[in-house]
Motif scaffolding. Structure first.
Motif, PDB file in Angstrom:
ATOM      1  N   ASP A 292       0.603   2.908  -3.735  1.00  0.00           N
ATOM      2  CA  ASP A 292      -0.363   3.878  -4.256  1.00  0.00           C
ATOM      3  C   ASP A 292      -0.858   3.478  -5.638  1.00  0.00           C
ATOM      4  OD1 ASP A 292      -0.195   5.394  -1.986  1.00  0.00           O
ATOM      5  OD2 ASP A 292       1.337   6.744  -2.784  1.00  0.00           O
ATOM      6  N   MET A 293       0.038   2.980  -6.487  1.00  0.00           N
ATOM      7  CA  MET A 293      -0.371   2.550  -7.825  1.00  0.00           C
ATOM      8  C   MET A 293      -1.344   1.388  -7.753  1.00  0.00           C
ATOM      9  SD  MET A 293       3.149   2.795 -10.044  1.00  0.00           S
ATOM     10  CE  MET A 293       2.338   2.095 -11.462  1.00  0.00           C
ATOM     11  N   LEU A 294      -1.093   0.467  -6.861  1.00  0.00           N
ATOM     12  CA  LEU A 294      -2.011  -0.665  -6.711  1.00  0.00           C
ATOM     13  C   LEU A 294      -3.381  -0.195  -6.246  1.00  0.00           C
ATOM     14  CD1 LEU A 294       0.280  -3.398  -5.115  1.00  0.00           C
ATOM     15  CD2 LEU A 294      -0.863  -3.502  -7.329  1.00  0.00           C
ATOM     16  N   ALA A 295      -3.401   0.731  -5.285  1.00  0.00           N
ATOM     17  CA  ALA A 295      -4.685   1.224  -4.787  1.00  0.00           C
ATOM     18  C   ALA A 295      -5.421   2.005  -5.868  1.00  0.00           C
ATOM     19  CB  ALA A 295      -4.462   2.114  -3.553  1.00  0.00           C
ATOM     20  N   PHE A 296      -4.655   2.768  -6.671  1.00  0.00           N
ATOM     21  CA  PHE A 296      -5.279   3.580  -7.714  1.00  0.00           C
ATOM     22  C   PHE A 296      -5.841   2.737  -8.852  1.00  0.00           C
ATOM     23  CE2 PHE A 296      -5.047   6.269 -11.505  1.00  0.00           C
ATOM     24  CZ  PHE A 296      -5.836   7.314 -11.079  1.00  0.00           C
ATOM     25  N   SER A 297      -5.185   1.617  -9.172  1.00  0.00           N
ATOM     26  CA  SER A 297      -5.596   0.812 -10.323  1.00  0.00           C
ATOM     27  C   SER A 297      -6.696  -0.172  -9.996  1.00  0.00           C
ATOM     28  CB  SER A 297      -4.385   0.050 -10.883  1.00  0.00           C
ATOM     29  OG  SER A 297      -3.884  -0.861  -9.914  1.00  0.00           O
ATOM     30  N   ARG A 298      -7.003  -0.386  -8.686  1.00  0.00           N
ATOM     31  CA  ARG A 298      -8.076  -1.322  -8.340  1.00  0.00           C
ATOM     32  C   ARG A 298      -9.420  -0.749  -8.743  1.00  0.00           C
ATOM     33  NH1 ARG A 298      -5.342  -1.538  -3.140  1.00  0.00           N
ATOM     34  NH2 ARG A 298      -3.956  -3.337  -3.084  1.00  0.00           N
ATOM     35  N   ARG A 299     -10.335  -1.613  -9.146  1.00  0.00           N
ATOM     36  CA  ARG A 299     -11.694  -1.188  -9.472  1.00  0.00           C
ATOM     37  C   ARG A 299     -12.413  -0.716  -8.210  1.00  0.00           C
ATOM     38  NH1 ARG A 299     -13.719  -2.759 -14.412  1.00  0.00           N
ATOM     39  NH2 ARG A 299     -12.352  -4.097 -15.635  1.00  0.00           N
TER      40      ARG A 299
ATOM     41  N   THR B   1     -10.739   4.834  -4.652  1.00  0.00           N
ATOM     42  CA  THR B   1      -9.986   4.894  -5.911  1.00  0.00           C
ATOM     43  C   THR B   1     -10.555   5.950  -6.852  1.00  0.00           C
ATOM     44  OG1 THR B   1     -11.343   3.096  -6.781  1.00  0.00           O
ATOM     45  CG2 THR B   1      -9.252   2.504  -5.779  1.00  0.00           C
ATOM     46  N   GLU B   2     -11.880   6.126  -6.848  1.00  0.00           N
ATOM     47  CA  GLU B   2     -12.471   7.120  -7.738  1.00  0.00           C
ATOM     48  C   GLU B   2     -12.123   8.536  -7.290  1.00  0.00           C
ATOM     49  OE1 GLU B   2     -16.625   6.528  -8.175  1.00  0.00           O
ATOM     50  OE2 GLU B   2     -16.417   4.677  -9.329  1.00  0.00           O
ATOM     51  N   ILE B   3     -12.224   8.814  -5.987  1.00  0.00           N
ATOM     52  CA  ILE B   3     -11.899  10.150  -5.495  1.00  0.00           C
ATOM     53  C   ILE B   3     -10.407  10.432  -5.665  1.00  0.00           C
ATOM     54  CG2 ILE B   3     -11.894  11.646  -3.472  1.00  0.00           C
ATOM     55  CD1 ILE B   3     -14.620  11.176  -4.776  1.00  0.00           C
TER      56      ILE B   3
END
Length: 666
Positions: free
Chosen positions: A490-497, A551-553
């Motif tokens: 989840d952290m990887l998905a959240f931090s991706r541009r 990632t934005e949502i």
């Protein structure tokens, strides 16, 4: 000539408009070179413009801008201003004067090299035209005053009439009704001597029809009422058919019994004077419009801090009209700006402009940032200052937001790097747990073979492991490792541009990922445990996927979930309960995030999406989460983000994401 104050006003406006510390108006004519207007210059000091600059400006014919006098080849040796002033920048606007051989410049200067944009250039051209008009009007008034001073009386009767005026003199014999004129009546109105009749009827016939009855009634009222002085202003016809505006004054001579015998008076042509006054008033009104139209707060104060000038922006900021503000203390009208008075006193005492940037004031319960420029008033012995205040709060907040964004980007990159590093030992732990469970089991023949070789009873070992709970320990290690793996993912998905193009995503999956991420959040300062919150899921079945940047949502949903958790932690009256609700609504997917926390006060609800506005204590929130979330949803995804809150009951944020985006993605 006109007093210097109006030209000082023009110079002060030029300095304010261009944010320059110095502005002068210089004239060179038969009397020599001199300053006729100044702003930001100590009274009594001289600041003559160099001949090189004067010649270059008039040769140029239009606004001359010298970014740096030291490097401009057109000014040999960097010549600009005599004296010890270290001025680098100047802009000179030639003034158009009718006087032959007279040359004049409106010049602004600064101690730092710079340029002027088109708005400032146009403003200087306009102010140059106004300064030229001001100077010419001053010359005309001077000529008029000198002409009046040179007029004299010719005899005793004129000395009596001098109590009124000296111009076209008349003498009215009331007994014979004869009205005699002096020679000036012909020169004043252009009549031949033969055309001027010695009668009241001739005079009355040449008064404008709209004024005649009023004028005659006024004279009769003075004579019948026992008065001695009469005065009126009216239009009188010239020989060419035009109308002159006349200021007429008369004096009634009476006998011992008080009967009116004669009336003598003088007609003074004030047409040019009134026209000049009108032009001056129009120019002053134009200057006031310029000052009132400026977005800056402009306030003039005297040495005691009492307001002498109050522009339109000051009225808008304070809600106080100029007529009510003049004469009152500056600190009383704008108490939030009271801290600026030290700089005003310094500018007045030292007679130099004082600049103060990013002054912090509290206004309406909100922190504002101000840029303040104080100009001392030094003309004609005046003691005071002009204060210019620019509200730069939005600019400061944007700069702070950019800094905060850079920090968040750095943190995101650090989180991604740490997640990759954690994945490696985590993989070893999970693989080791899996192998450990397999090699302790009874089902593998290899386990029994090796146990027999070393003389170990596997059944007894299993009973020992179960009795001591070691098997559950291994299972717990594997379960925790798998949970840590999901958190890292989840952290990887959240931090991706975010990608430039949207992709279909399921809202319920994003909510679950956000809940897992929020549950794993760890902060020594936070006062809540997300695992103690009851999460109620009410997901509508069969919802279509939403085109979005995942990632934005997820960032928006995480902000809303964490805000709800922190709000509920502040209300210990009931068990925290978070409701996640989805539904299909009018071509969009609706997401409700509802908590049973303390709610939000109405005064804060109006500003909840403003940048840097937060109801959290200092050090807990930055005030950026909801403003960034609002921007992501409304601007990037063309959706909506709304809030409903009841103090004491809870808050619900509603997110709507359209099922179709521009470009046809659905």
């Amino acid at each position: 000539m006109l007093p210097a104050a109006p030209l000082d006003d023009v110079a002060a406006v030029a300095a304010l408009v261009c944010a320059a510390p110095l502005a002068v108006i210089s004239v060179a004519d038969a009397q020599g070179a001199r300053l006729v207007g100044r702003a930001g210059l100590v009274e009594g000091s001289d600041c003559p413009l160099s001949p090189a600059l004067r010649a270059l400006a008039h040769q140029h014919g239009d606004l001359l801008v010298v970014a740096d006098v030291r490097s401009d080849a057109r000014l040999p040796g960097g010549a600009f201003v005599c004296g010890d002033r270290d001025l680098r920048f100047c802009a000179a606007m030639p003034l158009r004067l009718q006087a032959e051989g007279a040359l004049a410049l409106l010049c602004v200067a600064d101690h730092r090299p710079r340029l002027l944009d088109d708005t400032h250039r146009q403003a200087l051209r306009t102010l140059g035209a106004l300064a030229g008009m001001q100077f010419e009007l001053g010359q005309r008034l001077g000529d008029l005053e000198r002409a009046q001073a040179c007029a004299s009386e010719s005899d005793a009767r004129f000395r009596i009439v001098a109590r009124a005026t000296v111009d076209a003199v008349w003498d009215w014999d009331l007994a014979s009704d004869e009205l005699r004129w002096n020679e000036a009546v012909c020169a004043l109105f252009g009549y031949d001597a033969e055309a001027v009749e010695p009668s009241v009827a001739w005079w009355a016939a040449h008064i404008h029809p709209e004024d005649r009855e009023r004028v005659m009634a006024g004279i009769r009222a003075v004579m019948d009422g026992g008065g001695s002085a009469w005065r009126d202003e009216y239009r009188f016809q010239r020989a060419d058919g035009g109308w002159a505006l006349i200021d007429d004054r008369g004096y009634v001579m009476r006998d011992a019994a008080g009967r009116a015998l004669r009336m003598v008076g003088a007609m003074h042509d004030v047409t040019g004077h009134r026209r000049t006054e009108g032009e001056l008033q129009r120019m002053r009104s134009y200057l006031e419009n310029i000052i009132d139209s400026m977005p800056s707060v402009l306030v003039g104060v005297d040495a005691q801090g009492l307001v002498t000038q109050w522009n339109g922006s000051a009225e808008r900021v304070s809600g106080i009209a100029a007529a009510q503000a003049v004469g009152r203390p500056f600190t009383e009208l704008l108490p939030a700006y009271a801290g600026l008075m030290d700089k005003v006193r310094r500018a007045i005492a030292e007679r130099v402009p004082v600049r103060a940037e990013r002054q912090v004031v509290e206004q309406g319960g909100e922190t504002r940032f101000l840029d303040v420029m104080t100009y001392p008033l030094t003309a004609n012995g005046a003691v005071g200052a002009v204060i210019r205040v620019d509200d730069v709060s939005e600019r400061v907040r944007i700069e702070q937001m950019m800094v905060q964004t850079e920090k968040m980007m750095s943190v995101g990159g650090l989180a991604a790097g740490m997640a990759h590093e954690i994945n490696n030992p985590l993989g070893v732990i999970l693989q080791s747990c899996q192998n450990l469970r397999r090699r302790l089991g009874l089902e593998l023949p290899a386990n029994r073979r090796v146990a027999e070789e070393v003389g170990l009873d596997l059944d007894a070992l299993q009973r020992y492991l179960d009795a001591r709970g070691l098997t559950s320990f291994v299972e717990a290690i594997q379960e925790a490792g798998e949970r840590a793996g999901r958190i890292v993912a989840d952290m990887l998905a959240f931090s991706r541009r975010a990608e430039s193009s949207f992709a279909p995503e399921r809202v319920d999956q994003m909510l679950e990922a956000v809940v897992r991420l929020a549950a794993s959040d760890y902060d020594l300062k936070k006062q809540y445990d997300f695992k103690q919150i009851e999460v109620v899921r009410r997901y509508a079945e069969g919802l279509p996927s939403v085109p979005c940047a995942r990632t934005e949502i997820e960032q928006v949903l995480l902000n809303l979930v964490k805000n709800a958790a922190q709000a509920m932690a502040a209300d210990a009256r009931r068990a925290p309960r978070l409701v996640l609700r989805t539904a299909l609504e009018d071509g969009a997917v609706r997401v409700d995030i509802e908590d049973n926390g303390p709610g939000i006060e109405p005064s804060a609800q109006r500003r909840i999406f403003e940048p840097f506005y937060t109801t959290k204590p200092v050090g807990i929130g930055t005030g950026l989460g909801l403003s960034v979330s609002y921007f992501i949803v409304t601007d990037h995804h063309k959706g909506s983000l709304e809030m409903e809150s009841t103090p004491g009951e809870g808050t619900c944020f509603t997110l709507r994401l359209p099922l179709r985006q521009e470009g046809g993605l659905a």
